[in-house]
Design a protein around this motif. Structure first.
Motif, mmCIF file in Angstrom:
data_model
loop_
_atom_site.group_PDB
_atom_site.id
_atom_site.type_symbol
_atom_site.label_atom_id
_atom_site.label_comp_id
_atom_site.label_asym_id
_atom_site.label_seq_id
_atom_site.Cartn_x
_atom_site.Cartn_y
_atom_site.Cartn_z
ATOM 1 N N ILE A 192 0.840 -1.209 0.000
ATOM 2 C CA ILE A 192 0.000 0.000 0.000
ATOM 3 C C ILE A 192 0.872 1.255 0.000
ATOM 4 O O ILE A 192 0.863 2.041 -0.943
ATOM 5 C CB ILE A 192 -0.960 0.020 1.205
ATOM 6 N N VAL A 193 1.634 1.445 1.051
ATOM 7 C CA VAL A 193 2.315 2.726 1.269
ATOM 8 C C VAL A 193 3.315 3.031 0.160
ATOM 9 O O VAL A 193 3.305 4.127 -0.417
ATOM 10 C CB VAL A 193 3.010 2.742 2.648
ATOM 11 N N ASN A 194 4.186 2.075 -0.155
ATOM 12 C CA ASN A 194 5.212 2.355 -1.152
ATOM 13 C C ASN A 194 4.655 2.458 -2.565
ATOM 14 O O ASN A 194 5.320 2.995 -3.456
ATOM 15 C CB ASN A 194 6.310 1.288 -1.095
ATOM 16 N N ARG A 195 3.458 1.954 -2.784
ATOM 17 C CA ARG A 195 2.805 2.122 -4.088
ATOM 18 C C ARG A 195 2.113 3.479 -4.174
ATOM 19 O O ARG A 195 2.339 4.258 -5.102
ATOM 20 C CB ARG A 195 1.792 1.001 -4.298
ATOM 21 N N ILE A 196 1.272 3.771 -3.193
ATOM 22 C CA ILE A 196 0.449 4.982 -3.258
ATOM 23 C C ILE A 196 1.284 6.237 -3.054
ATOM 24 O O ILE A 196 0.965 7.305 -3.599
ATOM 25 C CB ILE A 196 -0.681 4.911 -2.210
ATOM 26 N N ALA A 197 2.388 6.139 -2.314
ATOM 27 C CA ALA A 197 3.177 7.333 -1.979
ATOM 28 C C ALA A 197 4.039 7.855 -3.122
ATOM 29 O O ALA A 197 4.585 8.959 -3.012
ATOM 30 C CB ALA A 197 4.084 7.042 -0.781
ATOM 31 N N ARG A 198 4.171 7.112 -4.219
ATOM 32 C CA ARG A 198 5.115 7.542 -5.260
ATOM 33 C C ARG A 198 4.860 8.955 -5.779
ATOM 34 O O ARG A 198 5.809 9.724 -6.003
ATOM 35 C CB ARG A 198 5.125 6.568 -6.439
ATOM 36 N N PRO A 199 3.608 9.397 -5.999
ATOM 37 C CA PRO A 199 3.408 10.761 -6.528
ATOM 38 C C PRO A 199 3.867 11.862 -5.587
ATOM 39 O O PRO A 199 4.178 12.969 -6.045
ATOM 40 C CB PRO A 199 1.891 10.836 -6.762
ATOM 41 N N PHE A 200 3.894 11.595 -4.287
ATOM 42 C CA PHE A 200 4.330 12.635 -3.346
ATOM 43 C C PHE A 200 5.752 13.066 -3.671
ATOM 44 O O PHE A 200 6.090 14.253 -3.600
ATOM 45 C CB PHE A 200 4.238 12.111 -1.909
ATOM 46 N N TYR A 201 6.576 12.117 -4.042
ATOM 47 C CA TYR A 201 7.941 12.431 -4.450
ATOM 48 C C TYR A 201 7.994 12.824 -5.929
ATOM 49 O O TYR A 201 8.602 13.830 -6.296
ATOM 50 C CB TYR A 201 8.855 11.224 -4.219
ATOM 51 N N ALA A 202 7.351 12.015 -6.764
ATOM 52 C CA ALA A 202 7.501 12.169 -8.212
ATOM 53 C C ALA A 202 7.010 13.514 -8.720
ATOM 54 O O ALA A 202 7.636 14.125 -9.597
ATOM 55 C CB ALA A 202 6.764 11.039 -8.935
ATOM 56 N N GLU A 203 5.882 13.999 -8.218
ATOM 57 C CA GLU A 203 5.350 15.260 -8.719
ATOM 58 C C GLU A 203 6.194 16.448 -8.271
ATOM 59 O O GLU A 203 6.378 17.416 -9.006
ATOM 60 C CB GLU A 203 3.889 15.430 -8.306
ATOM 61 N N ALA A 204 6.728 16.373 -7.064
ATOM 62 C CA ALA A 204 7.626 17.434 -6.613
ATOM 63 C C ALA A 204 8.882 17.475 -7.479
ATOM 64 O O ALA A 204 9.330 18.548 -7.905
ATOM 65 C CB ALA A 204 8.007 17.202 -5.147
ATOM 66 N N PHE A 205 9.436 16.291 -7.766
ATOM 67 C CA PHE A 205 10.628 16.240 -8.600
ATOM 68 C C PHE A 205 10.315 16.719 -10.016
ATOM 69 O O PHE A 205 11.144 17.367 -10.665
ATOM 70 C CB PHE A 205 11.185 14.820 -8.639
ATOM 71 N N ALA A 206 9.109 16.404 -10.503
ATOM 72 C CA ALA A 206 8.723 16.844 -11.851
ATOM 73 C C ALA A 206 8.605 18.356 -11.929
ATOM 74 O O ALA A 206 9.048 18.977 -12.908
ATOM 75 C CB ALA A 206 7.401 16.183 -12.258
ATOM 76 N N VAL A 207 8.011 18.984 -10.923
ATOM 77 C CA VAL A 207 7.913 20.448 -10.901
ATOM 78 C C VAL A 207 9.315 21.061 -10.917
ATOM 79 O O VAL A 207 9.573 22.047 -11.620
ATOM 80 C CB VAL A 207 7.113 20.921 -9.671
ATOM 81 N N TYR A 208 10.220 20.475 -10.155
ATOM 82 C CA TYR A 208 11.608 20.956 -10.140
ATOM 83 C C TYR A 208 12.254 20.779 -11.509
ATOM 84 O O TYR A 208 12.904 21.702 -12.018
ATOM 85 C CB TYR A 208 12.383 20.178 -9.078
ATOM 86 N N GLU A 209 12.059 19.602 -12.126
ATOM 87 C CA GLU A 209 12.665 19.347 -13.435
ATOM 88 C C GLU A 209 12.078 20.258 -14.523
ATOM 89 O O GLU A 209 12.760 20.582 -15.503
ATOM 90 C CB GLU A 209 12.477 17.879 -13.815
#
Length: 516
Positions: A192-209
């Protein structure tokens, strides 16, 4: 199906930090506990470490002296696997290597009784794969504790393809009896956690990129507007960039490189350069006694507009009308058109919807907030075509409401809004595929990673079509599949009639149970 009796022995294989933590939990729940490690000296040291923690709890008054003495008398080490023969439950907490784990469980099968449960604490490997080759795979399951196990309440109870439902229920009841909060989960990548949590990191990194904002600003917006306890840049520096990226890459590979889980190139470069976070002295941020902590972008003071017009229903941001009136901004409302806030200079202030400012004549987007009254920071998004007057009025308006303002680039969906929408989408998809219930996912995300709301709770608060509409707009502007709304989210938004507000599970009816 009842919990394992307190009179039965619980064994832990692996004498590291996690193994010791699990042993302590079982011990204080009343079981006899045995710790085994391939290095007998490490097992004996782990027993001493657990006893020392129990002693310290008694010294601080957190545990009765007699209870502490009794617990210390119930823990020991086993030099060989054969010493675990009496265990009713064996929890493995060794290195994350599938070959090592499979060999261990094959050996354990030769030792323990037929009714003993075998559990892995893996966070990234397939429970189904680890059970392959076992003579009795029905008694094998995952018990994913979170570190530190004695303190964190969440435990993911993971059923593999061959796990007997009675075994999973017995494990669930046992963990519940230990004072933990278990959640049921199918053997899906990341659980559950490691699957659902991916956007919390990914979207922040995408905004930075995308050059939308710097790490300090993105973190501040997610904390002070989104209500998250830590920002993703700060958190991954704490976790370790190599560890966090490895989990992301594992989930991505396990989902056949789905664009929903694509790793960040910027994070890859951090790992390649050895900037792993706090443990290396530098990650997204530098660390050390003489280091200056980067500050988020904060706009200078601007004059607030004397009056505005609220056009249409602002939806999740409806509270802003009341807040503006409270600080003396005259608010006129009209039901037709919108939704947006009309500023005196004819510019518009619009809640993030997955579109970009450059598409419109003079628009400033503002980000989603967990609570607009309590939020201390708001992000605004503008393009090069946005007039200086419109931006100044937008900044001044939110400053008048007591908010610090961060102006970011013309990023569709902004920061909080796109993150929350993706969390909702992954949750809807997981529920529809039988990976877990919406209630268990919400519980896991609140307790496992300390989110202010679970994704299903966000969905209920924001409205049935909010996330779908935002992601649909994002997908049009950023094609490739990452933001394409799932079929499950489509059904949540549009399949039911206007008077039939369906829950996540209701909309998932008809989907195959346990297909993950």
């Amino acid at each position: 199906m009842t919990a394992i009796e307190r009179s039965r022995t619980v064994a832990v294989v692996g004498a590291g930090t996690m193994g010791q933590g699990i042993a302590q939990v079982a011990l204080l729940a009343g079981h006899r506990v045995l710790i085994h490690d391939i290095d007998a000296a490490l097992a004996a040291a782990a027993v001493a470490s657990v006893c020392d923690r129990v002693e310290r709890m008694a010294a601080k008054g957190r545990l009765d002296r007699a209870e502490a003495d009794d617990a210390i008398g119930r823990i020991g080490s086993a030099a060989a696997l054969e010493g675990l023969a009496t265990a009713a439950l064996v929890v493995e907490a060794v290195v994350e290597d599938a070959g090592v784990k499979r060999a261990l469980f094959a050996a354990l099968e030769e030792v323990v009784s037929p009714d003993a449960l075998l559990a892995t604490n893996t966070s990234s490997l397939s429970v189904t794969e680890l059970a392959a080759g076992l003579a009795h795979p029905g008694r094998f399951l995952g018990l994913h504790f979170f570190n530190p196990a004695p303190l964190l309440p969440l435990v993911e109870v993971v059923s593999g393809f061959a796990t007997d439902p009675a075994a999973a229920e017995r494990a669930y009841r046992t963990v519940l009896g230990w004072g933990k909060t278990p959640v049921r989960c199918a053997d899906t990548p990341g659980f559950i956690v490691n699957r659902i949590a991916r956007p919390f990191y990914a979207e922040a990194f995408a905004v930075y990129e995308e050059q939308g904002a710097d790490p300090a600003t993105i973190d501040a917006v997610l904390r002070e507007s989104g209500g998250f306890k830590m920002g993703p840049f700060q958190l991954t520096d704490l976790i370790g960039q190599d560890v966090n990226e490895a989990v992301t890459r594992s989930v991505w590979e396990s989902f056949f490189r789905s664009p929903k889980f694509t790793p960040s190139l910027a994070q890859r470069r951090l790992v390649q350069s050895g900037r792993l976070g706090r443990k290396s002295g530098h990650g997204w941020f530098p660390y050390g006694p003489d280091v200056t902590v980067p500050a988020p972008h904060t706009a200078p003071r601007e004059e607030a507009p004397a009056k505005v017009t609220v056009v249409g229903d602002l939806g999740p941001a409806a509270e802003l009308a009341e807040l503006m009136e409270e600080v003396g901004i005259a608010v006129t409302a009209t039901e037709h058109g919108g939704p947006y806030i009309q500023l005196p200079g004819e510019g518009q202030l619009v809640l993030a919807d997955g579109k970009t400012s450059v598409e419109f004549a003079d628009v400033v987007y503002f980000d989603l907030a967990l609570d607009y009254r309590e939020a201390t920071r708001i992000a605004l998004s503008v393009s090069e075509d946005t007039s200086e007057r419109t931006l100044a009025e937008a900044v001044g308006l939110f400053q008048a409401l007591g908010k610090q303002v961060s102006v970011i680039g013309d990023v569709p969906g902004m920061i909080v809004a796109r993150t929350v929408a993706m969390l909702i989408d992954l949750t809807a998809d997981a529920v529809a595929r039988g990976a877990a219930t919406a209630e268990d996912i919400d519980t896991a995300m609140r307790l496992g990673v300390n989110y202010p709301l679970g994704p299903a709770e966000w969905h209920d608060r924001l409205g049935r079509d909010w996330a779908y509409d935002l992601l649909h707009h994002l997908d049009e502007r950023c094609p490739g599949g990452r933001y394409a709304p799932s079929l499950a989210l489509f059904k949540l938004g549009y399949a039911a009639g206007d008077e039939d507000e369906a829950e996540f599970e209701d909309e998932a009816a008809g989907s195959a149970e346990g297909t993950e």
